[in-house]
Design an enzyme around this catalytic site. Structure first.
Site, PDB file in Angstrom:
ATOM      1  N   ARG A   1     -24.415 -27.501  25.426  1.00  0.00           N
ATOM      2  CA  ARG A   1     -23.048 -27.981  25.704  1.00  0.00           C
ATOM      3  C   ARG A   1     -22.145 -26.749  25.697  1.00  0.00           C
ATOM      4  NH1 ARG A   1     -18.402 -29.737  23.035  1.00  0.00           N
ATOM      5  NH2 ARG A   1     -17.359 -31.541  24.001  1.00  0.00           N
TER       6      ARG A   1
ATOM      7  N   LYS B   1     -17.887 -20.815  19.622  1.00  0.00           N
ATOM      8  CA  LYS B   1     -17.561 -21.280  18.277  1.00  0.00           C
ATOM      9  C   LYS B   1     -17.277 -20.147  17.306  1.00  0.00           C
ATOM     10  CE  LYS B   1     -19.043 -25.995  18.565  1.00  0.00           C
ATOM     11  NZ  LYS B   1     -19.972 -27.051  18.218  1.00  0.00           N
TER      12      LYS B   1
END
Length: 290
Positions: A262, A227
């Site tokens: 995840r 991210k």
């Protein structure tokens, strides 16, 4: 401290607190932030799912709608057209549980009918008023994530008085709504929503204050993989070059209470989890020396 019971999915037992579980990301979209367009056909999607399972993924998460900041919504029909053909093929070839990343009850119902085991809803059950009651009827686990706004506008909605208190309050409310709709609390997993209506500093704060979500008595999923907050720290614009940064974030999440991670890079994060679990959880998965 009270915790949800172990969860059994497809003859696999998830023993919360014993080790960290890995959810491998399979985006069957043309426009996801990290790997859009790579796996949006059946053959490459199947090959990737098989590779992730072989590398140690405990769950494969299929997503047909990009949720990156600014992503435009697609129609339910288009989402179904992306997800179902891949799901039908994967279900025959993949033995681990499969989750479907969707905010739509219609897609959730079709996906579970086609063999999906878990619904992963980034809206925490708020985008579609039929979602929670539909999942209750389907009798599958649901992942409730915190978000504000939608992927189109969420990055303009990062003004919080107390970030973790507001995340916790949202999740508490959605857990209550889910159980009222008929979902067993043992089937609810929560996700603080790294990168969803959170700025750089707030993403970091979530890792530091993650233990505060334990009071909700649900397993915690964290999705730090590749991210932008990692990209900012590393000065690395290429999401695929953020593997080492993702590894550090995964370690931090394990040490502060994550049950599921995840991630995209399953092989690498499997090694991270084995070592972090051995240190932090005194994991029994490490064989004793003779």
């Amino acid at each position: 401290m009270s915790r949800s019971s172990n969860l059994i999915i497809r003859d696999r037992t998830f023993e919360w607190g014993q080790r960290t579980y890995l959810m491998g990301v399979l985006n069957v979209t043309p426009d996801s932030f990290s790997d859009g367009g790579e796996f949006n056909a059946i053959a490459p999607a199947l090959a990737q799912a098989q590779a992730m399972q072989a590398a140690g993924a405990d769950i494969i998460d299929i997503g047909g709608q990009s949720t990156r900041p600014g992503a435009e919504p697609i129609s339910p029909a288009e989402e179904l057209d992306r997800v179902l053909p891949v799901l039908h093929v994967l279900r025959k070839e993949i033995s681990v549980p499969i989750s479907v990343d969707t905010t739509r009850a219609e897609v959730a119902t079709a996906a579970v009918t086609a063999g999906a085991d878990i619904i992963n809803d980034i809206s925490g059950g708020t985008f579609d008023p039929e979602m929670l009651s539909s999942v209750a009827k389907l009798n599958v686990p649901i992942i409730l994530m915190h978000i504000r706004g939608t992927p189109q506008n969420m990055q303009q909605m990062t003004n919080y008085q107390d970030l973790l208190e507001e995340i916790s309050n949202f999740l508490f409310k959605q857990i209550a709504a889910a159980t009222a709709a008929g979902i067993n609390q043992d089937k609810i997993i929560i996700d603080p929503g790294i990168g969803f209506a959170k700025n750089y500093e707030q993403n970091i704060e979530i890792f530091r204050r993650l233990p505060e979500l334990r009071k909700l008595n649900c397993p915690i999923l964290v999705g730090p993989s590749r991210k932008s907050f990692i990209g900012r720290i590393l000065n690395q614009p290429d999401p695929k070059a953020r593997v080492w940064g993702t590894a550090a974030a995964c370690c931090a999440a394990i040490f502060t209470g994550a049950d599921i991670l995840r991630i995209h890079d399953v092989k690498e994060m499997r090694d991270v989890c084995l070592v972090a679990d051995a240190i932090f959880r005194k994991s029994s998965s490490v064989l004793p020396v003779d």
